[in-house]
Scaffold this active site. Structure first.
Site, short mmCIF file in Angstrom:
data_model
loop_
_atom_site.label_atom_id
_atom_site.label_comp_id
_atom_site.label_asym_id
_atom_site.label_seq_id
_atom_site.Cartn_x
_atom_site.Cartn_y
_atom_site.Cartn_z
N CYS A 135 37.15 36.17 41.66
CA CYS A 135 38.43 36.10 40.96
C CYS A 135 38.63 37.37 40.14
CB CYS A 135 38.49 34.87 40.06
SG CYS A 135 40.08 34.72 39.20
N CYS A 138 39.93 36.75 36.43
CA CYS A 138 38.88 36.18 35.59
C CYS A 138 37.79 37.22 35.32
CB CYS A 138 38.28 34.93 36.22
SG CYS A 138 39.43 33.54 36.30
#
Length: 185
Positions: A135, A138
Protein backbone atom coordinates in the site's frame (compact mmCIF):
# COMPACT_ATOMS: atom_id res chain seq x y z
CA UNK A 1 17.77 -20.53 16.36
CA UNK A 2 17.00 -23.99 15.03
CA UNK A 3 13.50 -22.96 13.92
CA UNK A 4 14.99 -20.24 11.73
CA UNK A 5 17.61 -22.66 10.44
CA UNK A 6 14.80 -25.07 9.49
CA UNK A 7 13.09 -22.30 7.49
CA UNK A 8 16.37 -21.32 5.85
CA UNK A 9 17.18 -24.94 4.95
CA UNK A 10 13.71 -25.33 3.43
CA UNK A 11 14.46 -22.60 0.93
CA UNK A 12 15.72 -24.02 -2.37
CA UNK A 13 18.97 -23.02 -4.02
CA UNK A 14 17.04 -20.66 -6.27
CA UNK A 15 16.33 -18.64 -3.11
CA UNK A 16 19.91 -18.68 -1.83
CA UNK A 17 20.00 -14.88 -1.52
CA UNK A 18 16.81 -14.93 0.53
CA UNK A 19 18.29 -17.64 2.77
CA UNK A 20 21.45 -15.57 3.31
CA UNK A 21 19.57 -12.33 3.95
CA UNK A 22 17.19 -14.03 6.37
CA UNK A 23 20.08 -15.43 8.38
CA UNK A 24 22.07 -12.21 8.47
CA UNK A 25 19.12 -10.00 9.33
CA UNK A 26 17.65 -12.17 12.06
CA UNK A 27 20.99 -13.30 13.46
CA UNK A 28 22.30 -11.84 16.71
CA UNK A 29 24.24 -9.05 15.02
CA UNK A 30 21.75 -8.42 12.24
CA UNK A 31 20.11 -5.05 11.65
CA UNK A 32 22.07 -2.94 14.14
CA UNK A 33 19.95 0.05 13.09
CA UNK A 34 17.02 -1.48 14.97
CA UNK A 35 16.46 -2.04 18.66
CA UNK A 36 15.59 -5.61 19.67
CA UNK A 37 11.92 -4.62 20.02
CA UNK A 38 11.91 -2.94 16.60
CA UNK A 39 13.63 -5.88 14.91
CA UNK A 40 11.36 -8.59 16.28
CA UNK A 41 8.16 -6.55 16.22
CA UNK A 42 8.72 -5.57 12.59
CA UNK A 43 9.62 -9.18 11.76
CA UNK A 44 6.41 -10.45 13.32
CA UNK A 45 4.23 -7.80 11.66
CA UNK A 46 5.88 -8.64 8.31
CA UNK A 47 5.40 -12.39 8.74
CA UNK A 48 1.73 -11.98 9.67
CA UNK A 49 1.20 -9.68 6.67
CA UNK A 50 2.92 -12.21 4.40
CA UNK A 51 0.37 -14.84 5.47
CA UNK A 52 2.61 -17.88 5.73
CA UNK A 53 1.66 -19.78 8.87
CA UNK A 54 4.95 -21.63 9.21
CA UNK A 55 6.98 -18.45 8.93
CA UNK A 56 4.66 -16.55 11.28
CA UNK A 57 4.82 -19.24 13.96
CA UNK A 58 8.60 -19.44 13.67
CA UNK A 59 9.07 -15.67 13.91
CA UNK A 60 6.61 -15.45 16.78
CA UNK A 61 8.51 -18.12 18.73
CA UNK A 62 11.87 -16.45 18.09
CA UNK A 63 10.49 -13.00 18.89
CA UNK A 64 8.94 -14.29 22.10
CA UNK A 65 12.39 -15.23 23.34
CA UNK A 66 13.81 -11.78 22.47
CA UNK A 67 11.15 -9.24 23.42
CA UNK A 68 8.10 -8.69 25.61
CA UNK A 69 4.57 -9.99 25.20
CA UNK A 70 3.48 -6.34 24.94
CA UNK A 71 5.70 -5.74 21.89
CA UNK A 72 4.43 -8.94 20.27
CA UNK A 73 0.84 -7.86 20.85
CA UNK A 74 1.63 -4.43 19.39
CA UNK A 75 3.03 -6.12 16.27
CA UNK A 76 -0.11 -8.27 16.00
CA UNK A 77 -2.32 -5.20 16.36
CA UNK A 78 -0.33 -3.32 13.71
CA UNK A 79 -0.51 -6.26 11.29
CA UNK A 80 -4.23 -6.81 11.80
CA UNK A 81 -5.17 -3.16 11.35
CA UNK A 82 -2.91 -2.85 8.31
CA UNK A 83 -4.54 -5.95 6.78
CA UNK A 84 -7.73 -3.91 6.69
CA UNK A 85 -6.47 -0.39 6.04
CA UNK A 86 -3.90 -1.35 3.41
CA UNK A 87 -6.67 -2.82 1.29
CA UNK A 88 -9.02 0.09 1.90
CA UNK A 89 -6.54 2.91 1.26
CA UNK A 90 -4.92 1.13 -1.67
CA UNK A 91 -8.39 0.85 -3.24
CA UNK A 92 -9.03 4.56 -2.61
CA UNK A 93 -5.73 5.37 -4.29
CA UNK A 94 -6.42 3.09 -7.27
CA UNK A 95 -9.95 4.42 -7.76
CA UNK A 96 -8.69 7.96 -8.49
CA UNK A 97 -12.08 9.31 -7.42
CA UNK A 98 -12.02 12.46 -5.28
CA UNK A 99 -15.64 12.04 -4.20
CA UNK A 100 -15.07 8.47 -3.06
CA UNK A 101 -11.77 9.34 -1.36
CA UNK A 102 -13.51 12.20 0.49
CA UNK A 103 -15.89 9.86 2.30
CA UNK A 104 -15.02 8.80 5.86
CA UNK A 105 -13.50 5.33 6.01
CA UNK A 106 -16.04 4.17 8.59
CA UNK A 107 -13.66 1.49 9.85
CA UNK A 108 -12.88 0.92 13.51
CA UNK A 109 -9.19 1.46 14.17
CA UNK A 110 -9.00 1.77 17.96
CA UNK A 111 -5.78 -0.24 18.01
CA UNK A 112 -3.97 2.71 16.45
CA UNK A 113 -4.31 4.50 19.79
CA UNK A 114 -4.53 1.55 22.18
CA UNK A 115 -1.52 -0.59 21.33
CA UNK A 116 0.44 -0.05 24.55
CA UNK A 117 3.92 0.23 23.02
CA UNK A 118 6.31 2.96 21.94
CA UNK A 119 4.67 5.08 19.21
CA UNK A 120 7.76 5.07 17.00
CA UNK A 121 7.98 1.28 17.21
CA UNK A 122 4.29 0.92 16.38
CA UNK A 123 4.78 3.13 13.29
CA UNK A 124 7.62 0.83 12.21
CA UNK A 125 5.45 -2.27 12.67
CA UNK A 126 2.68 -0.63 10.62
CA UNK A 127 5.28 0.28 8.00
CA UNK A 128 6.53 -3.30 7.82
CA UNK A 129 3.02 -4.67 7.24
CA UNK A 130 2.20 -1.92 4.73
CA UNK A 131 5.34 -2.66 2.72
CA UNK A 132 4.43 -6.35 2.55
CA UNK A 133 0.86 -5.51 1.54
CA UNK A 134 2.05 -3.01 -1.07
CA UNK A 135 0.00 0.00 0.00
CA UNK A 136 1.72 3.14 -1.27
CA UNK A 137 -0.32 5.65 0.72
CA UNK A 138 0.05 3.66 3.97
CA UNK A 139 3.78 3.22 3.38
CA UNK A 140 4.16 6.97 2.89
CA UNK A 141 2.06 7.72 5.97
CA UNK A 142 4.07 5.38 8.20
CA UNK A 143 7.44 6.61 6.92
CA UNK A 144 6.28 10.15 7.75
CA UNK A 145 4.89 9.02 11.11
CA UNK A 146 8.11 7.27 12.03
CA UNK A 147 10.13 10.37 11.14
CA UNK A 148 7.78 12.51 13.27
CA UNK A 149 8.67 10.25 16.21
CA UNK A 150 12.40 10.73 15.61
CA UNK A 151 13.15 7.53 13.67
CA UNK A 152 16.14 7.81 11.35
CA UNK A 153 16.01 6.99 7.65
CA UNK A 154 18.52 4.20 8.26
CA UNK A 155 16.11 2.59 10.74
CA UNK A 156 13.22 3.01 8.31
CA UNK A 157 15.27 1.42 5.53
CA UNK A 158 16.20 -1.50 7.80
CA UNK A 159 12.51 -2.19 8.48
CA UNK A 160 11.73 -2.04 4.76
CA UNK A 161 14.61 -4.43 3.99
CA UNK A 162 13.42 -6.83 6.70
CA UNK A 163 9.84 -6.72 5.41
CA UNK A 164 11.06 -7.43 1.87
CA UNK A 165 13.09 -10.46 2.95
CA UNK A 166 10.29 -11.89 5.09
CA UNK A 167 7.82 -11.41 2.25
CA UNK A 168 10.19 -13.16 -0.14
CA UNK A 169 10.67 -15.99 2.37
CA UNK A 170 6.92 -16.47 2.68
CA UNK A 171 6.50 -16.38 -1.09
CA UNK A 172 9.11 -19.09 -1.63
CA UNK A 173 7.77 -21.22 1.22
CA UNK A 174 4.29 -20.99 -0.31
CA UNK A 175 5.59 -22.52 -3.53
CA UNK A 176 7.14 -25.57 -1.93
CA UNK A 177 5.45 -28.96 -2.00
CA UNK A 178 4.06 -30.24 1.29
CA UNK A 179 6.34 -33.32 1.24
CA UNK A 180 9.41 -31.11 0.86
CA UNK A 181 8.32 -29.07 3.89
CA UNK A 182 7.69 -32.21 5.93
CA UNK A 183 11.18 -33.53 5.19
CA UNK A 184 12.80 -30.37 6.54
CA UNK A 185 10.61 -29.96 9.66
Amino acid sequence: MSELDDIRQALPDSARDIRLNLGSMLGNDGLPELSTDQKWGAALASAIAARNLRLTRTIEALAGAQTSAQVLEGARIAASIMAMTNVYYRAMHMAHDAELAGLPAGLRMNGLAKHGIDKADFELFELAASVVKGCESCTRAHVAGAKEHGVTVQTIQAVIRLAAVLHATATVLDTLDEPALAEVG
